[in-house]
Design an enzyme around this catalytic site. Structure first.
Site, PDB file in Angstrom:
ATOM      1  N   LYS A 115      -7.513   5.614   2.722  1.00  0.00           N
ATOM      2  CA  LYS A 115      -5.901   5.650   2.425  1.00  0.00           C
ATOM      3  C   LYS A 115      -5.811   4.281   1.552  1.00  0.00           C
ATOM      4  O   LYS A 115      -6.033   3.402   2.254  1.00  0.00           O
ATOM      5  CB  LYS A 115      -4.760   5.456   3.839  1.00  0.00           C
ATOM      6  CG  LYS A 115      -3.521   4.946   3.366  1.00  0.00           C
ATOM      7  CD  LYS A 115      -2.695   5.234   4.829  1.00  0.00           C
ATOM      8  CE  LYS A 115      -1.036   5.040   5.023  1.00  0.00           C
ATOM      9  NZ  LYS A 115      -0.497   3.766   3.536  1.00  0.00           N
ATOM     10  N   LYS A 292      -5.377  15.225   6.497  1.00  0.00           N
ATOM     11  CA  LYS A 292      -4.496  16.537   5.948  1.00  0.00           C
ATOM     12  C   LYS A 292      -4.727  17.969   6.494  1.00  0.00           C
ATOM     13  O   LYS A 292      -5.871  17.873   6.105  1.00  0.00           O
ATOM     14  CB  LYS A 292      -4.026  15.936   4.689  1.00  0.00           C
ATOM     15  CG  LYS A 292      -4.014  15.176   3.679  1.00  0.00           C
ATOM     16  CD  LYS A 292      -3.422  14.658   2.596  1.00  0.00           C
ATOM     17  CE  LYS A 292      -3.392  13.760   1.364  1.00  0.00           C
ATOM     18  NZ  LYS A 292      -3.617  13.693   0.404  1.00  0.00           N
ATOM     19  N   CYS A 433      -4.451 -37.762 -15.570  1.00  0.00           N
ATOM     20  CA  CYS A 433      -4.948 -37.634 -13.236  1.00  0.00           C
ATOM     21  C   CYS A 433      -5.678 -37.442 -14.367  1.00  0.00           C
ATOM     22  O   CYS A 433      -6.042 -36.366 -14.374  1.00  0.00           O
ATOM     23  CB  CYS A 433      -3.958 -37.357 -13.658  1.00  0.00           C
ATOM     24  SG  CYS A 433      -3.824 -36.112 -11.564  1.00  0.00           S
TER      25      CYS A 433
HETATM   26  S1  IVH Z   1      -0.885  11.845   0.576  1.00  0.00           S
HETATM   27  C1  IVH Z   1       2.371  14.608   1.211  1.00  0.00           C
HETATM   28  N1  IVH Z   1      -3.481  10.436   0.138  1.00  0.00           N
HETATM   29  O1  IVH Z   1       0.220   6.150   1.376  1.00  0.00           O
HETATM   30  C2  IVH Z   1       2.005  14.036   0.167  1.00  0.00           C
HETATM   31  N2  IVH Z   1      -1.246   9.590   0.204  1.00  0.00           N
HETATM   32  O2  IVH Z   1       2.002   6.099   3.647  1.00  0.00           O
HETATM   33  C3  IVH Z   1       1.410  12.200   1.097  1.00  0.00           C
HETATM   34  N3  IVH Z   1      -1.415   6.459   0.261  1.00  0.00           N
HETATM   35  O3  IVH Z   1       3.094   7.122   0.231  1.00  0.00           O
HETATM   36  C4  IVH Z   1       1.241  11.711   0.536  1.00  0.00           C
HETATM   37  N4  IVH Z   1      -3.690   6.789   0.304  1.00  0.00           N
HETATM   38  O4  IVH Z   1       1.462   5.783  -1.688  1.00  0.00           O
HETATM   39  C5  IVH Z   1      -1.842  10.375   0.452  1.00  0.00           C
HETATM   40  N5  IVH Z   1      -4.953  10.162  -0.159  1.00  0.00           N
HETATM   41  C6  IVH Z   1      -3.815   9.431   0.248  1.00  0.00           C
HETATM   42  C7  IVH Z   1      -3.511   8.268  -0.112  1.00  0.00           C
HETATM   43  C8  IVH Z   1      -1.874   8.383   0.020  1.00  0.00           C
HETATM   44  C9  IVH Z   1      -3.218   5.778  -1.233  1.00  0.00           C
HETATM   45  C10 IVH Z   1      -0.430   6.467   0.057  1.00  0.00           C
HETATM   46  C11 IVH Z   1       1.105   6.722  -0.572  1.00  0.00           C
HETATM   47  C12 IVH Z   1       2.207   7.308   0.598  1.00  0.00           C
HETATM   48  C13 IVH Z   1       1.763   6.194   1.666  1.00  0.00           C
HETATM   49  C14 IVH Z   1       2.259   6.891   3.258  1.00  0.00           C
END
Ligand code: IVH
Length: 738
Positions: A115, A292, A433
């Protein structure tokens, strides 16, 4: 929980909405993600128990909004969803259980990805060409930031980058914009060197960088993009997350690395542990992992709850916070004299490093936090290079804590500090300074500046203490006789240092200009300016002309001085300066109506002087202001004169005048041109004085269309905008040349 459920819900709604506004709009959060999540979960639990408490303005009913005034808005083709959070494996098991209940026959295989801790970008490609980039906004409408996104190297402007995979006719990709740890550290290093405060939070800085009004500012930030989701696609359909990643990769997108398929929750848990271990070594910040459902058919069966898809969840690592003791607050003097309070802390291990210092920005913040010496403080370091203090832990006070007293005098020069105009900062007013000199010469000599080898901090401090240098220019008149007696220098080092200084006399003008430490005038901007105005003397003349007009104007309308440059610039930017000045003056200086003509002449003079600078694409009013101010400071002028006398080249030979056959014309590019890439076409047009914009409007002079031109060609036809092919474009550029 305090109060009745409906009272508590109202409090939570108000507090969460406020935090969300601070986070997404002001880029200035006051609570950590963890704290926000806690409150959010409390509200959600409350609403689950009492559904009648759900209101339309409840933050649970929408994802936070990042919409900012002043940006065009664009609807997303599908909602840009956010993710529910999990904080434990128990949360994940609950999540799977709920999903299995909804689709008992589903095959629950997962994909686990890092993430990335940045902000969402939504990229729209038509016929393989990037036509729009937008932020998430409120999930259904985003801010359009296409020009800014185009400056990010890892965002393909045309897909496929290479290879056989054809681009779908319409593809809308979702990704994350962020700073790598290295890029963020480099940005802060440069800021510190130029006396500007370092940025604290990488994600907020990335967001601020993407939302610049001027794309050249974004271009100066080394942002990266990772794309992880296909929001919408025509002409192709995929059935799994893994095949989405594969498609994105084959089209030339950078996708999150190390994405792994996991057959069950056990494998997911192992992968989460693996990422936790990798985390400190990764080149980018992650704040968790995203899990996911692999099968996209199952994803659509599971559907959406609120603004979160049921098929994905974010596992968040506990944010990297710690408590420690505030030992003392040291005022540090920057290059410009600004005093930054720096917290000295009892060493504490947080986020994989031992932290001993934190910045506190300014003394007003210390006061508003009621931070006291000996306080136990809550510290955060997450997604950030510099740790920051969230606030004191008031409940841990023993009564021995003492207030932090702002300094009266500069710790280096002893001068009485003043409050900077229009800021809350304390400033050392003494240009001589020692600490200010040290900082500014350090910047000047640094690798990002003139790159003088062998001038380390110790040598520099010695030179300042011995009174041998009081500014950058003094470096160039140092002699062996002066250096040899100094401790630690010796013959060899002296010779090396003098040779290194001598060598810099051949540096190009743009490098010299960028080394002066004028705020906002970095390498890119310096090159642009020097290209258009290849002599420092011409810039100084410009500043002088503006100041002369200003003095005269002040004599006519006392009090006008402070606003003069601003007004002159506003009229310089206006297509009809006369009327505009009249309006501005009427609004601001009623009494000046009868002096209108004289003032108009003075504004005209200033205008004339500024024009070469302001007409450089990318140079905005605030930079012009800064440059004029810098060049009207007699200390700075004396320094330049010394440099010139010492042999630095402060002007460059004038090159052949640019061919400005396209001056005043605005172009939009679409489709694939036979010989020119999109970037080349843009450069050529700009080199001939034209402008390239992204969408066709009535103001577009020409649409340059190649193979596969789509909606833009239709729009051009509808608006009567003439269309050129590559040959016609070349003829237009060359035709008027001859
Ligand atoms: S998937 C349905 N994958 O995390 C798809 N998000 O807390 C939804 N983010 O708004 C997002 N890395 O900006 C996805 N590998 C990743 C991600 C990711 C960062 C962020 C993204 C989202 C936020 C949600």
């Amino acid at each position: 929980m305090t109060g009745l459920p409906h009272e508590r819900a109202a409090v939570l709604r108000r507090v969460l909405n406020e935090h969300s506004y601070r986070y997404y709009v002001l880029h200035d959060p006051v609570v950590s993600d963890g704290e926000y999540d806690l409150l959010f979960r409390e509200l959600r639990a409350l609403e689950a128990a009492h559904p009648e408490l759900v209101t339309a303005d409840s933050p649970t009913q929408r994802a936070g909004s990042d919409l900012t005034q002043g940006f065009p808005k664009a609807p997303h083709p599908k909602p840009v969803l956010s993710l529910a959070n999990a904080f434990s494996t128990a949360d994940l098991q609950d999540w799977e259980r709920r999903n299995r209940r909804m689709v008992p026959e589903g095959s629950f295989v997962y994909v686990v990805e890092p993430k990335l801790d940045g902000l969402t970008i939504v990229l729209r490609y038509e016929d393989g060409v990037l036509v729009q980039a937008a932020t998430r906004g409120d999930g259904s409408v985003g801010d359009v930031v296409t020009a800014n996104a185009r400056t990010i190297q890892s965002i393909p402007l045309r897909i496929p980058i290479s290879g056989a995979q054809a681009a779908p006719p319409v593809l809308v990709v979702r990704g994350e914009i962020l700073f790598t740890k290295e890029a963020f550290a480099a940005l802060n290093e440069a800021r510190r060197n130029s006396g500007e405060p370092a940025y604290i939070n990488a994600r907020n800085t990335a967001s601020g960088s993407l939302k610049q009004k001027d794309a050249r500012m974004t271009a100066q930030r080394d942002l990266s993009a990772y794309c992880y989701d296909i929001l919408y696609m025509e002409g192709l359909s995929l059935d799994s997350r893994m095949s989405q990643h594969a498609l994105l990769q084959s089209l030339g997108f950078v996708t999150p690395p190390q994405v792994q398929r996991c057959d069950d929750m056990e494998a997911v848990a192992a992968r989460i542990a693996w990422w936790a271990q990798q985390r400190p070594e990764l080149p980018y910040e992650i704040d968790g992992v995203v899990i996911k459902v692999e099968n996209l058919g199952l994803e659509s069966m599971l559907g959406v709850v609120g603004k979160d898809p049921r098929a994905a969840i974010a596992y968040k690592y506990p944010s990297e916070k710690a408590t420690t003791r505030l030992l003392r607050v040291e005022p540090r003097v920057g290059r410009t004299g600004r005093i930054t309070p720096t917290a000295h802390l009892e060493p504490v291990f947080v986020g994989g490093v031992t932290v001993t210092h934190a910045t506190l920005h300014n003394y007003d913040i210390i006061q508003s936090m009621d931070l006291r010496l000996e306080d136990t403080v809550l510290l955060k370091r997450s997604g950030d290079v510099i740790p920051y203090i969230i606030g004191p832990v008031v409940t841990a006070r023993t009564g021995k804590e003492t207030p932090v007293v702002p300094p009266d005098v500069c710790p280096s020069s002893g001068d009485t500090l003043i409050r900077g105009a229009e800021t809350v900062d304390l400033v050392c007013p003494n240009a001589r300074c020692p600490e200010r000199i040290f900082r500014s010469v350090t910047f000047f000599a640094s690798r990002g500046g003139m790159n003088i080898d062998g001038l380390g901090p110790q040598t520099l401090k010695l030179l300042i203490a011995e009174g041998l240098i009081a500014g950058e220019a003094d470096l160039f008149t140092l002699t062996a006789e002066q250096l040899l007696p100094l401790e630690g220098l010796g013959e060899k080092k002296t010779a090396q240092l003098l040779a290194a200084i001598e060598e810099t006399k051949g540096r190009p003008l743009a490098q010299i200009v960028a080394s002066l430490g004028i705020s906002g005038l970095g390498e890119t901007m310096a090159k642009l300016i020097v290209q258009a105005i290849p002599a420092v003397a011409a810039l100084a003349d410009m500043a002088q002309a503006v100041r002369a007009a200003e003095t005269e104007a002040e004599a006519l309308v006392p009090g006008l001085k402070g606003a003069f440059v601003d007004l002159a610039l506003k009229s310089a930017l206006s297509p009809n300066p006369g009327k505009r000045i009249g309006r501005l003056l009427k609004a601001r200086y009623e009494a000046a109506a009868d002096q209108h003509d004289s003032l108009q002449r003075l504004f005209g003079q200033a205008n004339e002087a500024i024009r070469p600078l302001i007409s450089i694409d990318g140079v905005g009013p605030s930079l012009v202001q800064t440059i004029i101010e810098w060049l009207s400071d007699s200390n700075n002028l004396a320094m330049l004169e010394k440099m010139r006398a010492a042999g630095l080249r402060l002007s460059e030979e004038v090159r052949a005048p640019a061919q400005v056959t396209l001056a005043g014309l605005t172009f939009v590019l679409t489709g694939k041109l036979p010989a020119l890439s999109r970037g080349d076409a843009r450069q050529l047009i700009e080199a001939h004085g034209g402008r390239v914009t992204s969408s066709v409007s009535r103001r577009t002079s020409y649409l340059v269309a190649g193979e596969g031109a789509g909606t833009k060609a239709k729009k051009a036809a509808a608006l009567g905008v003439p269309v050129l092919d590559e040959a016609a474009l070349r003829a237009l550029m060359a035709g008027k040349d001859s």
